[in-house]
Design an enzyme around this catalytic site. Structure first.
Site, PDB file in Angstrom:
ATOM      1  N   GLY A  43      -7.014   7.931   3.501  1.00  0.00           N
ATOM      2  CA  GLY A  43      -5.856   7.039   3.350  1.00  0.00           C
ATOM      3  C   GLY A  43      -6.173   5.926   2.377  1.00  0.00           C
ATOM      4  N   SER A  44      -5.582   4.750   2.664  1.00  0.00           N
ATOM      5  CA  SER A  44      -5.586   3.676   1.665  1.00  0.00           C
ATOM      6  C   SER A  44      -6.944   3.091   1.358  1.00  0.00           C
ATOM      7  CB  SER A  44      -4.682   2.546   2.140  1.00  0.00           C
ATOM      8  OG  SER A  44      -3.395   3.053   2.351  1.00  0.00           O
ATOM      9  N   THR A  45      -7.932   3.326   2.202  1.00  0.00           N
ATOM     10  CA  THR A  45      -9.235   2.726   1.895  1.00  0.00           C
ATOM     11  C   THR A  45      -9.703   3.174   0.518  1.00  0.00           C
ATOM     12  OG1 THR A  45     -10.188   4.502   3.196  1.00  0.00           O
ATOM     13  CG2 THR A  45     -10.075   2.357   4.234  1.00  0.00           C
ATOM     14  N   LYS A  64      -8.147   3.199  -2.100  1.00  0.00           N
ATOM     15  CA  LYS A  64      -7.605   2.361  -3.175  1.00  0.00           C
ATOM     16  C   LYS A  64      -8.670   1.416  -3.719  1.00  0.00           C
ATOM     17  CE  LYS A  64      -2.902   2.715  -1.542  1.00  0.00           C
ATOM     18  NZ  LYS A  64      -2.017   2.236  -0.481  1.00  0.00           N
ATOM     19  N   GLN A 103       0.251   4.460   4.091  1.00  0.00           N
ATOM     20  CA  GLN A 103       0.441   3.019   4.036  1.00  0.00           C
ATOM     21  C   GLN A 103      -0.119   2.505   2.731  1.00  0.00           C
ATOM     22  OE1 GLN A 103      -1.971   0.878   6.738  1.00  0.00           O
ATOM     23  NE2 GLN A 103      -1.265  -1.115   6.045  1.00  0.00           N
TER      24      GLN A 103
END
Lengths: 597, 366
Positions: free
Chosen positions: A290-292, A294, A597
């Protein structure tokens, strides 16, 4: 007597003397041959018959935490065995032994009536039982002392330590990885025996008869391990999640200070637990981050120069058509700086940044951060995660990777990668064993931190540091992870889980994560928390994993005596940055089932 | 007054007996502890017979040669009665499949051991009387063969082939010393060969034992066992030995180690230099003393007596050492003065007493 008779006698006596002396010399030579000339050959043959080699089993080495507190050790314990041939009445013996050994009489009787020369009745009995067995004085029933493996801290670091089988071979975890070292080498001791096979010990036992295996000193700190396990369990229970893991590392060395897994596992009773509970998920399992991710996307963008720190990215007001998909943000944004993309975890922004970086460069950076390949941690069964080479990225993959889908990482990879950012840009190989000790406790080998090389420039790292700190600030997705009194850096992640049956992403099953480090300036700890399938309350990484991060970090920093800097800012726990309701409505996944997210 | 060899004789015998007592204890202590619960069992018995032996020496040295000569026939008949008595149920004692012992109170006695001395005295007396006519077949050879035949046959019947053969040898060297024609003796040897061969071959075990002698390692757990373990003892001792009590083969490996195979233990614990060579030298000194006594004896009887006793003791020692080292096939024959065994010790010491008596006769005689 005539002279003639006497002369004959004297002649014959002389002849007799000559022959006798000659014979004595001949026999004397024969003896000399046996004792000296041919002795070596005969001695070897005699030794074969007289000598018996006694194989002394080594006592398995101890596993210590970094402060030399025992996590696994071997203790000599009695086992009960029988020579069935010498047992006069198997029935009577079974009747007496059954209650003492707490075994079924019928089974005991069968063992005692067996034709084998030797049978174990019960391995590893308590001192009380062994005392009772001794006092029964049954012919043919004996005790033998055997080393047994104990894990005195019960479940503490159980997944990490693993366990040893009945025959003393490491089957899981560090016990398996370092089995040869821990087990040691058995020592052959030659004893003489008499013709009846009894050992003759008049020559004395060798000075130190029992060989020992090597001992391990881990990088793990049992206190931090305990904190991590307790807080992870608490976080999982309160969020109604299934399982999860937490990794605590020292970012400047790659030393792993704790790896907690849930559900817990007590290696003392490994047999009574399902094999799925033995797994050290943090190392063996992978998940879509997921967003980690980014964080690493932005690292790649800044380090490669594809995006400047002051560049603004247009976030399409929350809805962005990319090829045949529509990407949504939880909250709509128009213009965000690259820092804003991370702080607010904008998927649209990430997708645009990723396109600027390009698949090749993005892949190269992810690879250098350690994704797609095992970290090389000294633990068996490590996963390499999933990272496809860029020539196999199709269509929207560049966008999916940008917010942590269509590739997968392990928790230890995530922790190691964030360590690289925390320490200013150098990748260290995570490791668990820092010292190998000889049987006298002397250090035989010490493992030094092993750097893979620089991944990003210190300048990029400094930028990222600032960006990651903003995540835990007021208004960031990770504000609940902020450790009071310390500047905290990190990134939240929430990914939908792939439903293996349908091949699509389930809308109600998530991986919630938070990965970060603290204090943001001169970090002492990297902590990565991954929680699988939270069902109660929010499923967002910042809400589910963030507090776990905060609590582990807070207690660990206190334990490590890392002093707080600046005013202690209390987090208002009631105020959640993203409410469950808003998340529900905002998440309208269209991107091939990817809701991020 | 000339000096005699008497003190030297006692010294030699005392040393041999001393070695014997020590080695008997070393070889038998563990066995005795295991079997009888008394590690000193064999030691005590051996010491008791040493004391009896000393008594025998003191008595025998005082018996005048003339009296001994007159006693030759009664002694022989007495010995034959004992040899027959073995076969009377309740009197004889069977051990290891052979009837060799007479029960005497708590002890047992082996009459065939006494026969070694009886035959010497008997033949010495007879041969001395016949003087020059010994060269005649009917006077010097045949009667003596007939005289010793009952001893040999009775011993053979026990059965005890080893001792029987040694009695044949005793008769042989007595006649040899007595001047019987070598042609007669040689023909007797030629005649005896098929007899011995028959005796050996009729018993398959004896045959196997003989074959095992040729190559013990062909049957290492059977007939080769004893000699192989005796060899192990010798080899393990080496030049200087493993030290007293440190023997390995006595730990139930080598059967009869305290009797017939005591030299293996002497060799293992004391070595070639401190064990084997001294024992050989002591017997050679004994030979020197005995034969010089024989040469200087006052009359034909005493000369033959001394020569016979000397030959008996030194040949037994030679054969025993030959057997223990595998130079000769395994036949039970104790090492005089050293091996465990009351009868052998008592008879050997009586022989020494008789020899000393001869020395005294020469000293005090005409």
């Amino acid at each position: 007597m005539s002279d003639r008779g006497k002369n004959i006698l004297i002649f014959r006596l002389r002849l007799f003397v000559f022959l006798l002396v000659a014979s004595y010399l001949a026999v004397g030579y024969k003896v000399f041959f046996l004792q000296v000339l041919n002795a070596q050959d005969l001695k070897l043959k005699a030794a074969k018959e007289i000598q018996r080699i006694l194989k002394l089993k080594p006592v398995r080495g101890t596993i210590y935490d970094r402060n030399r507190r025992e996590l696994a050790l071997s203790v000599e314990v009695d086992s009960v065995f029988a020579h069935p041939a010498k047992v006069n009445s198997p029935d009577a013996a079974a009747r007496v032994l059954a209650p003492v050994l707490e075994m079924k009489e019928s089974g005991l009787r069968a063992s005692l009536a067996s034709k084998k020369p030797f049978v174990w009745l019960k391995r590893w009995v308590s001192p009380r039982v062994s005392e009772q067995v001794t006092s029964l004085e049954i012919e043919g029933i004996h005790l033998k002392r055997e080393p047994r493996r104990f894990y005195p801290r019960l479940g503490l670091a159980g997944h990490l330590i693993g366990f040893v089988g009945v025959d003393g071979i490491g089957l899981e975890g560090l016990e398996k990885e370092f089995d040869q070292l821990l087990r040691g080498k058995s020592k052959n001791v030659a004893f003489n025996r008499d013709a009846r096979g009894k050992f003759i010990l008049t020559g004395g036992l060798p000075h130190s008869p029992t060989p020992y295996g090597k001992s391990l000193v881990l990088t793990i700190d049992d206190r931090i391990q305990h904190i991590a396990e307790r807080e992870l369990a608490e976080g999982i229970k309160s969020s109604g999640a299934k399982d999860g893991s937490a990794v605590v590392m020292d970012p400047s060395t790659g030393q792993v200070l704790a790896i907690a897994n849930y559900p817990p596992f007590n290696p003392n009773v490994f047999k009574s637990m399902r094999p799925s509970r033995w797994r050290n998920r943090a190392v063996t399992d992978y998940f879509e981050p997921g967003s980690t991710v980014k964080v690493f996307l932005v690292a790649a963008a800044l380090d490669s120069g594809a995006v400047g720190i002051k560049d603004l990215i247009y976030c399409e007001n929350g809805s962005y058509r990319f090829l045949d998909h529509v990407i949504h943000d939880v909250h709509p944004y128009r213009w965000l700086s690259i820092a804003g993309v991370v702080k607010h975890s904008s998927n649209i922004g990430a997708a645009k940044v990723a396109q600027k970086v390009g698949p090749k460069a993005l892949h190269r950076y992810l690879w250098e951060f350690g994704f797609g390949t095992p970290t090389g941690i000294d633990f068996p069964g490590e996963t390499s995660g999933l990272l496809r080479p860029p020539r196999r990225w199709w269509g929207t993959d560049i966008a999916a990777v940008a917010f942590g889908h269509s590739f997968a990482v392990s928790n230890i990879q995530l922790a190691a990668a964030i360590s690289t950012i925390a320490n200013g840009g150098v990748a260290y190989k995570p490791y668990l064993v820092r010292e190998i000790l000889g049987e006298d406790g002397k250090v035989l080998a010490r493992k030094e931190p092993q750097a893979h090389g620089r991944v990003i420039s210190t300048k990029t790292a400094r930028y990222l540091n600032r960006i990651l700190m903003s995540v835990t600030e007021e208004g960031g997705t990770g504000s609940q992870a902020a450790v009071p009194g310390y500047k905290t850096a990190g990134k939240t992640g929430t990914s939908r889980k792939l439903d293996r049956k349908t091949g699509t992403y389930a809308s109600d099953r998530h991986m919630a994560s938070f990965v970060g480090y603290v204090p943001a300036k001169d970090p002492a700890l990297v902590i990565s928390v991954v929680i699988n399938d939270p069902t109660v309350g929010s499923h967002y990484g910042g809400v589910v994993a963030g507090p776990v991060f905060r609590r582990i970090a807070g207690q660990a920093l206190h334990y490590l005596k890392v002093l707080p800097r600046g005013p202690v800012r209390m987090v208002n726990l009631k105020k959640r940055p993203v409410t469950q309701a808003s998340a529900e409505t905002a998440l309208k996944p269209v991107l091939g089932g990817l809701g991020v997210q | 007054m000339r000096r005699t060899h008497e003190p030297l004789t006692y010294a030699v015998v005392a040393v041999l007996v001393g070695i014997g007592v020590v080695m008997v204890f070393s070889s038998s202590a563990i066995l005795a502890e295991e079997q009888l619960g008394d590690q000193f069992f064999y030691l005590k018995k051996q010491v008791l017979f040493v004391l009896l032996g000393v008594l025998a020496v003191l008595v025998a040295r005082r018996v005048p040669a003339s009296a001994l000569r007159k006693l030759a026939y009664p002694l022989a008949i007495f010995n034959l009665i004992l040899l027959i008595a073995i076969f009377v149920p309740g009197v004889g004692k069977r051990a290891g499949g052979a009837l060799r012992w007479l029960r005497v109170g708590p002890f047992s006695f082996q009459p065939s051991e006494l026969a070694k001395l009886s035959i010497i005295v008997l033949l010495a007396a007879s041969l001395a009387r016949k003087e020059d006519r010994v060269r005649e077949f009917k006077i010097g050879f045949l009667p003596h063969i007939i005289m010793v035949a009952p001893f040999i046959l009775l011993t053979l019947a026990q059965p005890d082939l080893g001792t029987a053969l040694f009695l044949v040898l005793t008769a042989g060297f007595m006649m040899y010393f007595g001047g019987v024609r070598l042609a007669h003796l040689a023909s007797a040897v030629l005649l005896a060969v098929p007899c011995v061969a028959f005796e050996v071959m009729k018993d398959p075990n004896r045959m196997k034992r003989l074959l095992a002698f040729a190559d013990p390692f062909k049957d290492p757990s059977g007939y080769g066992y004893q000699i192989i373990h005796s060899w192990y003892g010798f080899a393990s001792g080496g030049l200087y030995g493993r030290g007293l009590a440190a023997g390995t083969q006595k730990l139930f490996f080598l059967p009869e180690i305290h009797t017939d195979f005591i030299m293996s233990l002497v060799a293992e614990e004391l070595g070639f230099v401190f064990g084997v060579v001294p024992v050989i030298l002591l017997f050679l000194v004994l030979m020197y003393i005995g034969l010089s006594t024989a040469m200087n004896g006052p009359d034909r009887f005493t000369r033959l007596l001394a020569a016979g006793i000397t030959a008996s003791l030194t040949l037994q020692a030679l054969i025993n050492l030959g057997v223990a080292s595998g130079a000769l096939p395994t036949k039970g024959l104790p090492l005089p003065f050293v091996s465990y065994g009351g009868s052998s010790l008592l008879v050997s010491m009586t022989m020494v007493g008789v020899l000393a008596g001869v020395m005294r006769t020469r000293k005090g005689g005409p």
